[in-house]
Scaffold this motif. Sequence first.
Motif, PDB file in Angstrom:
ATOM      1  N   UNK A   4      20.198 -39.126 -34.587  1.00 29.84           N
ATOM      2  CA  UNK A   4      20.834 -38.059 -33.824  1.00 29.84           C
ATOM      3  C   UNK A   4      21.078 -36.834 -34.703  1.00 29.84           C
ATOM      4  N   UNK A   5      21.473 -37.079 -35.966  1.00 33.82           N
ATOM      5  CA  UNK A   5      21.667 -35.961 -36.895  1.00 33.82           C
ATOM      6  C   UNK A   5      20.357 -35.216 -37.134  1.00 33.82           C
ATOM      7  N   UNK A   6      19.248 -35.978 -37.242  1.00 35.70           N
ATOM      8  CA  UNK A   6      17.950 -35.340 -37.417  1.00 35.70           C
ATOM      9  C   UNK A   6      17.599 -34.486 -36.206  1.00 35.70           C
ATOM     10  N   UNK A   7      17.895 -35.012 -35.019  1.00 35.24           N
ATOM     11  CA  UNK A   7      17.669 -34.226 -33.805  1.00 35.24           C
ATOM     12  C   UNK A   7      18.515 -32.968 -33.802  1.00 35.24           C
ATOM     13  N   UNK A   8      19.760 -33.088 -34.269  1.00 37.39           N
ATOM     14  CA  UNK A   8      20.644 -31.924 -34.327  1.00 37.39           C
ATOM     15  C   UNK A   8      20.100 -30.867 -35.279  1.00 37.39           C
ATOM     16  N   UNK A   9      19.591 -31.325 -36.457  1.00 39.23           N
ATOM     17  CA  UNK A   9      19.013 -30.375 -37.408  1.00 39.23           C
ATOM     18  C   UNK A   9      17.842 -29.640 -36.782  1.00 39.23           C
ATOM     19  N   UNK A  10      16.989 -30.389 -36.087  1.00 41.35           N
ATOM     20  CA  UNK A  10      15.832 -29.758 -35.447  1.00 41.35           C
ATOM     21  C   UNK A  10      16.266 -28.793 -34.353  1.00 41.35           C
ATOM     22  N   UNK A  11      17.334 -29.117 -33.659  1.00 40.41           N
ATOM     23  CA  UNK A  11      17.797 -28.215 -32.602  1.00 40.41           C
ATOM     24  C   UNK A  11      18.329 -26.924 -33.190  1.00 40.41           C
ATOM     25  N   UNK A  12      19.005 -27.008 -34.369  1.00 37.74           N
ATOM     26  CA  UNK A  12      19.477 -25.794 -35.031  1.00 37.74           C
ATOM     27  C   UNK A  12      18.296 -24.927 -35.436  1.00 37.74           C
ATOM     28  N   UNK A  13      17.296 -25.547 -36.087  1.00 37.80           N
ATOM     29  CA  UNK A  13      16.101 -24.801 -36.499  1.00 37.80           C
ATOM     30  C   UNK A  13      15.381 -24.230 -35.296  1.00 37.80           C
ATOM     31  N   UNK A  48      26.533 -31.075 -37.545  1.00 37.43           N
ATOM     32  CA  UNK A  48      26.312 -32.135 -38.522  1.00 37.43           C
ATOM     33  C   UNK A  48      27.594 -32.686 -39.132  1.00 37.43           C
ATOM     34  N   UNK A  49      28.685 -31.969 -39.028  1.00 33.32           N
ATOM     35  CA  UNK A  49      29.919 -32.438 -39.659  1.00 33.32           C
ATOM     36  C   UNK A  49      30.329 -33.827 -39.186  1.00 33.32           C
ATOM     37  N   UNK A  50      30.382 -33.999 -37.874  1.00 32.82           N
ATOM     38  CA  UNK A  50      30.795 -35.298 -37.334  1.00 32.82           C
ATOM     39  C   UNK A  50      29.770 -36.383 -37.669  1.00 32.82           C
ATOM     40  N   UNK A  51      28.490 -36.087 -37.506  1.00 34.39           N
ATOM     41  CA  UNK A  51      27.452 -37.094 -37.749  1.00 34.39           C
ATOM     42  C   UNK A  51      27.457 -37.561 -39.202  1.00 34.39           C
ATOM     43  N   UNK A  52      27.543 -36.649 -40.152  1.00 37.73           N
ATOM     44  CA  UNK A  52      27.520 -37.030 -41.563  1.00 37.73           C
ATOM     45  C   UNK A  52      28.783 -37.789 -41.952  1.00 37.73           C
ATOM     46  N   UNK A  81       4.817 -25.392 -30.681  1.00 34.40           N
ATOM     47  CA  UNK A  81       6.053 -25.208 -29.934  1.00 34.40           C
ATOM     48  C   UNK A  81       6.559 -26.491 -29.330  1.00 34.40           C
ATOM     49  N   UNK A  82       5.683 -27.492 -29.144  1.00 35.48           N
ATOM     50  CA  UNK A  82       6.118 -28.755 -28.560  1.00 35.48           C
ATOM     51  C   UNK A  82       6.511 -29.780 -29.606  1.00 35.48           C
ATOM     52  N   UNK A  83       6.339 -29.414 -30.869  1.00 31.10           N
ATOM     53  CA  UNK A  83       6.652 -30.350 -31.945  1.00 31.10           C
ATOM     54  C   UNK A  83       7.820 -29.811 -32.745  1.00 31.10           C
TER      55      UNK A  83
END
Length: 411
Positions: free
Chosen positions: A246-255, A208-212, A398-400
Amino acid sequence: MGWSRPAGPDIVRTHRPVEGGDLAPKVAGTITLVVILCFFAVGLTYAVGAGMGAGQLALCGVLMLTLLFLQLNHSFPLWIPRAARHRALTLALQAVLTFAPFTLFGAAWLGMPGFLAASALLVLRSGWGWTVFAGVIVATGFVQFAVGYGMGHLAYNSLATVLTGLVVYGLSRLSGLVREVQMAREELVRLAVTQERLRFARDLHDLLGFSLSTITLKCELAHRLIRVQPERAEMELTEIVQTARQALTDVRSVASSYVQMALNREVASAASLLRAVGIRTDIQVTETPLHASVDTVLATVLREGVTNLLRHSKAQHCTITAYADESTVRFSIANDGLSETDTAHYEPDRSGATGGVGLRSLTIRAEALGGRLGWSVRQDGWFELVAELPLRPATDTSRNPGGPGTTGATA
């Protein structure tokens, strides 16, 4: 002569036991202290039985108390850290006070050399310690002839000195080792929790550093351009929206990477951690294949249970079980060592909610799959965390990535 490094105040500050720690170090220290006091009491009875006068008996008592102080300084260096810095001098003083009083008290002082033998092993390095230990035994043999005993008492007095020295040395070392093991266990728990926090923080920073930073800069640019170059500002806003997505996708990928786990793999990891910190662990986990969402939630329940076990109990024993029938899987993690203070963590707060944030989050996730999560303090004093989930949940989270199955780290 090689002196072992004394335990100074810096060691006390670095390894101070946490409040409410295990009772084992206290019990070991108490047993050692009681044994030392009993040996000195036996020596005092010899002095009383020798028929000394009041003044001589008082002097004998003062010298014994001085030797007791020196012995406690050698057996428990953390109790008197300032004196522990000068253990070479205190050992020399103990040697003088062990043999010089024979000229005054004679055979009544024969119980004291054993303590000097123990202190030599505690203070000196291994080779020197055993050499001095043997020297004390030999010197005691010569002294007994000087105070009027013959060969018939040599074996008894020498054996009594050896036993006193070995018992005091062994219990003192055992007490220190128990304290070191307890401090190592507490440090392992802190390192395990800190390491996981750092891992999660590192993932967030990297993703998230770069995106934010990009969103911030482009927002500032769009703010300046919105009046002078509206078309350019609109283009920047479009890119900001894309970057935010993209940042939202990154957050979801971390979770997702944090909680989408397999129960069997997490059981092996948890068992390794618990055994590393000295908690005996019994495991019985089903080999039945589980739905991805169910597997994820149960693995997360296991992580939350282990985290709470380490943070809110003084557990010595833990059981992890998972059973499955035709429609349901039941998972349980239970442990002993829950005190009244720790029980407050699971009691309702002013809002009526029970458990911490992690348990409430897991309850929501379990209910989203049609299951339930519960915890209780059993009659035998054990705390038990139980999750019951359907083998085939009606809702597949699992798919969401944004659903309950991908909620972030538990606490």
